[in-house]
Design an enzyme around this catalytic site. Structure first.
Site, PDB file in Angstrom:
ATOM      1  N   CYS A   2       3.617  -8.277 135.867  1.00  0.00           N
ATOM      2  CA  CYS A   2       4.316  -9.501 135.524  1.00  0.00           C
ATOM      3  C   CYS A   2       3.551 -10.695 136.098  1.00  0.00           C
ATOM      4  CB  CYS A   2       5.757  -9.567 136.043  1.00  0.00           C
ATOM      5  SG  CYS A   2       6.756  -8.156 135.611  1.00  0.00           S
ATOM      6  N   TRP A  79       6.470  -7.412 132.442  1.00  0.00           N
ATOM      7  CA  TRP A  79       6.170  -6.011 132.163  1.00  0.00           C
ATOM      8  C   TRP A  79       7.417  -5.261 132.619  1.00  0.00           C
ATOM      9  CZ3 TRP A  79       5.822  -1.361 134.851  1.00  0.00           C
ATOM     10  CH2 TRP A  79       5.153  -0.325 134.193  1.00  0.00           C
ATOM     11  N   ASN A 105       8.595 -10.838 140.544  1.00  0.00           N
ATOM     12  CA  ASN A 105       7.752  -9.644 140.350  1.00  0.00           C
ATOM     13  C   ASN A 105       8.127  -8.633 141.416  1.00  0.00           C
ATOM     14  OD1 ASN A 105       6.352 -11.008 138.426  1.00  0.00           O
ATOM     15  ND2 ASN A 105       4.480 -11.266 139.626  1.00  0.00           N
ATOM     16  N   HIS A 509     -12.260  27.679 129.321  1.00  0.00           N
ATOM     17  CA  HIS A 509     -11.163  28.324 130.053  1.00  0.00           C
ATOM     18  C   HIS A 509      -9.803  27.939 129.472  1.00  0.00           C
ATOM     19  CE1 HIS A 509     -13.901  29.982 133.008  1.00  0.00           C
ATOM     20  NE2 HIS A 509     -14.495  28.804 133.037  1.00  0.00           N
TER      21      HIS A 509
END
Ligand code: M6R
Length: 613
Positions: A2, A79, A105, A509
Site C-alpha cells: 500500500c 493492496w 499501511n 524424479h
C-alpha cells in the site's frame, strides 16, 4: 504494501496527492482514495481500481473546486489484506462521526476484539478493514487534540502500522506514526509531504526524515514535531535523498520493468563503484565493517531473504562455497524466523532485501540479532528498516526499482554477493593472483549485460513462439539452478504462465511425467561445469516431445542443435554467466507478458514491498 501520501502546506494539495499516488502505485493498486481538508469540511473520494480512475473521479466530481482549493490532505493506494478491493474497503477511513480520517499501511492484529467492543457501543462499520477500526479508536479518544488521540490509540493496538491522520476540527494538521511500516517526512519550504516511500516526495524535496518505529509526528505546514510514543519529544536525523527525479519515471520506455532491465549495466557499475580492487584481487566492502581477522572468524554464512532476493542468495551460496570454501546456507526468511534456527559462534547472517522492508526478512533479522549473531544486510533502499536495524551491510546503489518484478535489484544483489564471496575468499584460501582473475571477471559484468541487451530483438522473436503456452519448466544445475528459479519466477509473476523451475537432475524424479508437446522446457545449457549433463537432460525432454528453448553460450553449435530455439549469452565464467543469463530471461518474460497483453508493471495480486506476513 500500500502507498500513503499526505500534504500540508501552501500548494493545492490534490495534485501533490494524486501525482504521489501514481508514484506509489507499485506498492498496491486495487483501490485508491483521497481525503482533503476543505472549506466545506473533510471531503473523501475513493473507489476500487487504479489511481487513474481516482484522478478521473476527482476531476469530474461536482465538488472539484472545493477539493482543488484544499491545502492539506491524505491519500492511499491499497493492496487488500482485510476485505476485498471494493470502494467501501478503500482508504481513507473515518470514525463514526466523521471527525477523524486515516490512511494506514500494515495490519492491526487485534482489530476483531476492538471491532466487537465498538459494535457493542453501537458503532456501525462501513468496511471490513482493520483500518476503519483504528479510525473508530482514534475518534473515541479525540477531545480536540489529534496528536494526543493517536498517541493514546496506538498504545492499544497490536500489529504494524504506518499511519497518517487528519481531524475535521484541525484543518492543516497531519499526524503520522510508524511501527513496522515505513514513513518518510519530506521537508519542503513552507510545506511538508509525508509518504510511505521517498519516490512520492522527491519531486518536491530531497530533505527527509525517516521515522523510527514508535515515532509519532505532528505536522502543520513546515512545522514538524516528532515524539516517541511514551517518551516525549525526540530529534531524528535529517538525510538527503540522492535519487534523481528521472530515476522514478519511465523515461520513454513502455514499462518500468523494461527501463529497469536496460538500466542494469549502469546499476551494476554503481553497485561495484569503488568496491573492486583488481590489483589486490579483493573487494572493499567497508559497510560490512569487518577486518580480515574478523572475516576469518566467519565459519558459516546464513543467507535469508524472500522471492527474488532469496534466489540471489542461492547464487551467493554457490559463490561463497566455491571461492571461499566456507559453508553457506540459504533459507526462506519466514522459515528462518519461525523454526528456532541454530545460529552459533562463527556464523554470520546475511539478510537480502531490495526494499529493506519485507516483513519476513525483517523478522529473520530480529531473530538473528536476538540469538546474538553477527548480522549484515544487502539492501537497496537507503534508510529502510532492515538497513537501519542491522547497522552493518552493503547498499546496492541500484537506484529506485519501481517495477513489481525485480530485475536490476537482483543483478546488483548477485554482483555484491560475488564481491562478498571474493572478500571472504581472500581472507581465507584464495591467492592474490586468483583474486585478481575473479575480480577482473566481475568487473566485466556490465559489459556482458550490454551484450545481452543488444539481442533484445532476437529474444522478442523467440518469445513469440512461447507466449501461447499455459505451462512450462525451467531447468538448470549448479550456478544455473537459481537462475532457472529466478527465470520461472519472472515469467509467472508478469505473464501468469505456470512456470516451475527444477534442478535439471530432479526432472526425472517425477516432473518428467508432465512432459509433452504442450509443456516447453527452458533449459540452462550454457558452458560451464555440468553442461554435458544438462545437454543430456534437455535431450530427455526433447525425446518426450517437449519444445526446448536453450540459454546457450554464443557460438556453441552442439548446444544449439539440442534445442528448438535458443537465446545466446556471451562466453564468460560460470560464476558471472548467471547475470547475463538472468537478463536474457528477464527480457524473455517481459516480451511473453507483453504479447499476452498483461499489466507488466502491476501484475495481479502483487505489490512491490511485502510488509505483511
Ligand atoms: O524487497 P525484497 O527484496 O525483500 O522483496 C522480496 C520479494 O517480495 C521480491 O523479490 C518479489 O519476489 C519480487 N516481486 C520478485 O520479482
Amino acid at each position: 504494501m500500500c502507498g500513503i501520501i499526505g500534504y500540508s502546506g501552501k500548494r493545492a494539495a490534490m495534485p501533490v496527492l494524486i501525482s504521489g499516488l501514481k508514484k506509489l502505485e507499485y506498492r498496491g493498486y486495487d483501490s485508491a482514495g483521497v481525503a482533503l481538508a476543505t472549506d466545506n469540511g473533510m471531503l473523501i473520494k475513493k473507489q476500487s481500481g487504479k489511481v487513474a480512475g481516482l484522478a478521473e473521479l476527482v476531476t469530474t466530481d461536482p465538488q472539484h473546486e472545493q477539493l482543488s482549493n484544499a491545502h492539506c490532505g491524505i491519500a492511499h493506494t491499497r493492496w487488500a489484506t482485510h476485505g476485498p478491493p471494493t470502494t467501501d474497503n478503500a482508504h481513507p477511513h473515518q470514525g463514526p462521526l466523521g471527525k477523524i480520517v486515516i490512511v494506514h499501511n500494515g495490519i492491526i492484529e487485534n482489530h476483531n476484539a476492538l471491532r466487537e467492543r465498538f459494535k457493542a457501543e453501537g458503532n456501525v462499520f462501513k468496511s471490513q478493514t482493520d483500518t476503519e477500526v483504528l479510525a473508530h479508536l482514534i475518534e473515541a479518544h479525540y477531545e480536540g487534540d489529534l496528536l494526543e488521540a493517536v498517541t493514546k490509540s496506538l498504545t492499544e493496538v497490536v500489529g504494524t502500522y504506518g499511519v497518517t491522520c487528519m481531524a475535521a476540527d484541525e484543518p492543516g494538521v497531519l499526524v503520522v506514526a510508524r511501527s513496522g511500516s515505513p514513513i518518510v517526512i519530506g521537508l519542503g519550504e513552507d510545506e511538508t509531504i509525508v509518504a510511505s516511500d521517498a519516490a512520492a516526495i522527491i519531486t518536491y524535496t530531497r530533505q527527509a526524515i525517516y521515522l523510527d518505529d514508535n515515532d509519532i509526528a505532528r505536522i502543520e505546514g513546515s512545522q514538524v514535531d516528532i515524539h516517541s510514543l511514551g517518551l516525549g519529544a525526540v530529534t531524528r536525523k535529517q538525510t538527503e535523498i540522492d535519487w534523481s527525479t528521472d530515476a522514478a519515471e519511465k523515461g520513454g520506455y513502455d514499462h518500468y520493468m523494461l527501463k529497469e532491465i536496460y538500466e542494469q549495466p549502469e546499476a551494476i557499475k554503481n553497485t561495484m563503484r569503488g568496491r573492486l580492487d583488481t590489483h589486490r584481487g579483493t573487494a572493499l566492502l567497508s559497510g560490512l565493517n569487518l577486518s580480515p581477522r574478523e572475516l576469518v572468524d566467519i565459519q558459516r554464512l546464513l543467507i535469508v531473504g524472500c522471492g527474488t532476493s532469496m534466489n540471489a542468495g542461492l547464487i551467493g551460496e554457490y559463490a561463497v562455497e566455491d571461492f571461499a570454501g566456507i559453508p553457506a546456507e540459504v533459507e526462506q526468511a519466514a522459515e528462518f524466523r519461525y523454526r528456532n534456527p541454530i545460529v552459533g559462534r562463527g556464523d554470520m547472517v546475511l539478510a537480502i532485501s531490495q526494499s529493506g522492508e519485507t516483513a519476513d526478512t525483517l523478522a529473520a533479522v530480529r531473530e538473528a540479532v536476538e540469538k546474538g549473531s553477527l548480522v549484515a544486510a544487502l539492501v537497496n533502499v537507503v534508510g529502510s528498516t532492515i538497513a537501519r536495524e542491522t547497522g552493518r551491510g552493503i547498499y546496492l546503489h541500484a537506484g529506485p526499482e519501481i517495477s513489481v518484478a525485480s530485475t536490476k535489484a537482483f543483478t546488483s544483489q548477485v554482483s555484491v554477493l560475488l564481491m562478498v564471496a571474493l572478500k571472504l575468499a581472500r581472507a581465507n584460501r584464495l591467492s592474490r593472483e586468483q583474486g585478481t582473475i575473479i575480480s577482473r571477471e566481475i568487473e566485466r559484468i556490465p559489459e556482458l549485460v550490454e551484450l545481452v541487451l543488444k539481442t533484445n530483438d532476437q529474444i522478442e522473436e523467440v518469445a513469440k513462439h512461447y507466449a501461447s503456452y499455459d505451462n512450462c519448466f525451467y531447468i538448470g544445475r549448479g550456478y544455473m539452478y537459481p537462475v532457472a528459479l529466478e527465470g520461472a519466477l519472472k515469467l509467472k509473476e508478469i505473464s501468469y504462465i505456470h512456470a516451475e523451475a527444477y534442478h535439471s537432475a530432479e526432472l526425472k524424479h517425477g516432473p518428467i511425467a508432465l512432459l509433452e508437446a504442450s509443456m516447453p522446457v527452458i533449459a540452462m545449457l550454457n558452458k560451464g561445469p555440468g553442461q554435458d549433463k544438462s545437454l543430456s537432460n534437455a535431450a530427455e525432454c526433447k525425446a518426450r516431445s517437449a519444445p526446448i528453448l536453450g540459454v546457450i553460450t554464443e557460438g556453441d553449435e552442439e548446444a544449439r542443435s539440442a534445442c528448438d530455439h535458443v537465446i545466446e549469452i556471451p562466453d564468460c565464467p560460470h560464476y558471472t554467466s548467471v547475470i547475463p543469463a538472468t537478463v536474457a530471461l528477464q527480457l524473455f518474460a517481459y516480451h511473453v507478458a507483453k504479447i499476452r497483453g498483461c499489466a507488466i508493471d502491476q501484475p495481479r495480486n502483487l505489490a512491490k514491498s511485502v510488509t505483511v506476513e
